[in-house]
Design an enzyme around this catalytic site. Structure first.
Site, PDB file in Angstrom:
ATOM      1  N   LYS A 120       0.829  -1.214   0.000  1.00 16.82           N
ATOM      2  CA  LYS A 120       0.000   0.000   0.000  1.00 16.82           C
ATOM      3  C   LYS A 120       0.864   1.265   0.000  1.00 16.82           C
ATOM      4  CE  LYS A 120      -2.003  -1.064   3.871  1.00 16.82           C
ATOM      5  NZ  LYS A 120      -1.303  -2.323   4.159  1.00 16.82           N
ATOM      6  N   ARG A 162      -9.658   0.428   8.560  1.00 12.83           N
ATOM      7  CA  ARG A 162      -9.175  -0.911   8.882  1.00 12.83           C
ATOM      8  C   ARG A 162     -10.233  -1.728   9.610  1.00 12.83           C
ATOM      9  NH1 ARG A 162      -3.339   0.318   8.794  1.00 12.83           N
ATOM     10  NH2 ARG A 162      -2.135  -1.567   9.065  1.00 12.83           N
ATOM     11  N   ARG A 187      11.638  -4.897   5.326  1.00  8.62           N
ATOM     12  CA  ARG A 187      11.277  -3.509   4.983  1.00  8.62           C
ATOM     13  C   ARG A 187      12.199  -2.517   5.677  1.00  8.62           C
ATOM     14  NH1 ARG A 187       5.218  -1.527   5.471  1.00  8.62           N
ATOM     15  NH2 ARG A 187       5.349  -2.306   7.599  1.00  8.62           N
ATOM     16  N   ARG A 236      11.238  -0.396  11.138  1.00 11.34           N
ATOM     17  CA  ARG A 236      10.152  -0.111  12.068  1.00 11.34           C
ATOM     18  C   ARG A 236      10.155  -1.109  13.223  1.00 11.34           C
ATOM     19  NH1 ARG A 236       4.817   0.676   8.545  1.00 11.34           N
ATOM     20  NH2 ARG A 236       4.022  -0.542  10.281  1.00 11.34           N
TER      21      ARG A 236
END
Ligand code: ADP
Ligand code: ADP
Ligand code: ZN
Length: 208
Positions: A13, A88, A122, A155
């Protein structure tokens, strides 16, 4: 153009939203980014949200709805926006219907089995939030953002344990939104596996 990007954590996304921003010249609104900014700033809201985020659970609806309501009032949202990571839950989607009219919802569909590798690899730019992946989309220079030279970080919630909990949360609370928007005739489906640019072209195609 008022758009929603739906998809599991790691579906792509954020990556696709950043390309859509350039293409349509409308802002990307990511509740995850807004919440991380609040955590970093150490606000009361940030402190509360951090507990849920660390556990891979959803921050309560009232909190994110409040954030989105304020954000959508800003000037840059007048000609449209791309919602990334909101709504969500069905409750969030229903509330959004009261606030504004969405034109299209793009569901980026991927197999659950690829999400863990996508998320644990990521890396994100500290300065501009550009997204990279250690293996699938590495920066030209290790640890450095191609776009702005900023430092890349991992993260806190992109660890295996939290990722597993986020995927469960997605299946339970967010996956029902696919049907919700299909019934409203707004759903556009795109295969989220393949080259990033190819997926982007497919998104543009379904939006035409
Ligand atoms: P992802 O990359 O998994 O899609 P995000 O950056 O969108 O992650 O979200 C990170 C975390 O922030 C979520 O796991 C959740 O705790 C919280 N969060 C983000 N958006 C929402 C939302 N719309 N409702 C509730 N919690 C949210
Ligand atoms: P989301 O916002 O849905 O959580 P991201 O856009 O942050 O997902 O993508 C998750 C990770 O997967 C990032 O490291 C990103 O670079 C990588 N990624 C995104 N799209 C693809 C793709 N089509 N193929 C391989 N890796 C991808
Ligand atoms: Zn950057």
């Amino acid at each position: 153009m008022k758009l929603i990007l739906l998809g599991a954590p790691g579906a792509g996304k954020g990556t696709q939203a950043q390309k859509l921003v350039e293409h349509y010249k409308i802002p990307q609104i990511s509740t995850g980014d807004l919440l991380r900014a609040a955590v970093k700033a150490g606000t009361e809201l940030g402190k509360q949200a951090n507990e849920y985020m660390t556990a891979g659970k959803l921050v309560p609806d009232e909190v994110v709805i409040g954030l989105i309501e304020e954000r959508l009032k800003e000037d840059d949202c007048k000609d449209g926006f791309i919602l990334d990571g909101f709504p969500r839950t069905v409750a969030q989607a229903e509330k959004l219907e009261e606030i504004t009219d969405i034109d299209a919802v793009v569901n980026i569909a991927v197999d659950t089995s690829i999400l863990l590798d996508r998320l644990t690899g990521r890396r994100t730019c500290k300065e501009c939030n550009a997204m990279y992946h250690l293996i699938f989309n590495p920066p030209k220079e290790e640890g450095k953002c191609d776009a702005c030279g900023g430092e890349l970080y991992q993260r806190a919630d992109d660890n295996e344990e939290t990722v597993k909990s986020r995927i469960e949360t997605y299946n339970e609370s967010t996956a029902p939104l696919v049907d919700f928007y299909r019934k409203k005739g707004k759903l556009k489906e795109v295969d989220g596996q393949g080259a990033i640019d190819e997926i982007f072209q497919n998104i543009l195609k379904v939006l035409e």
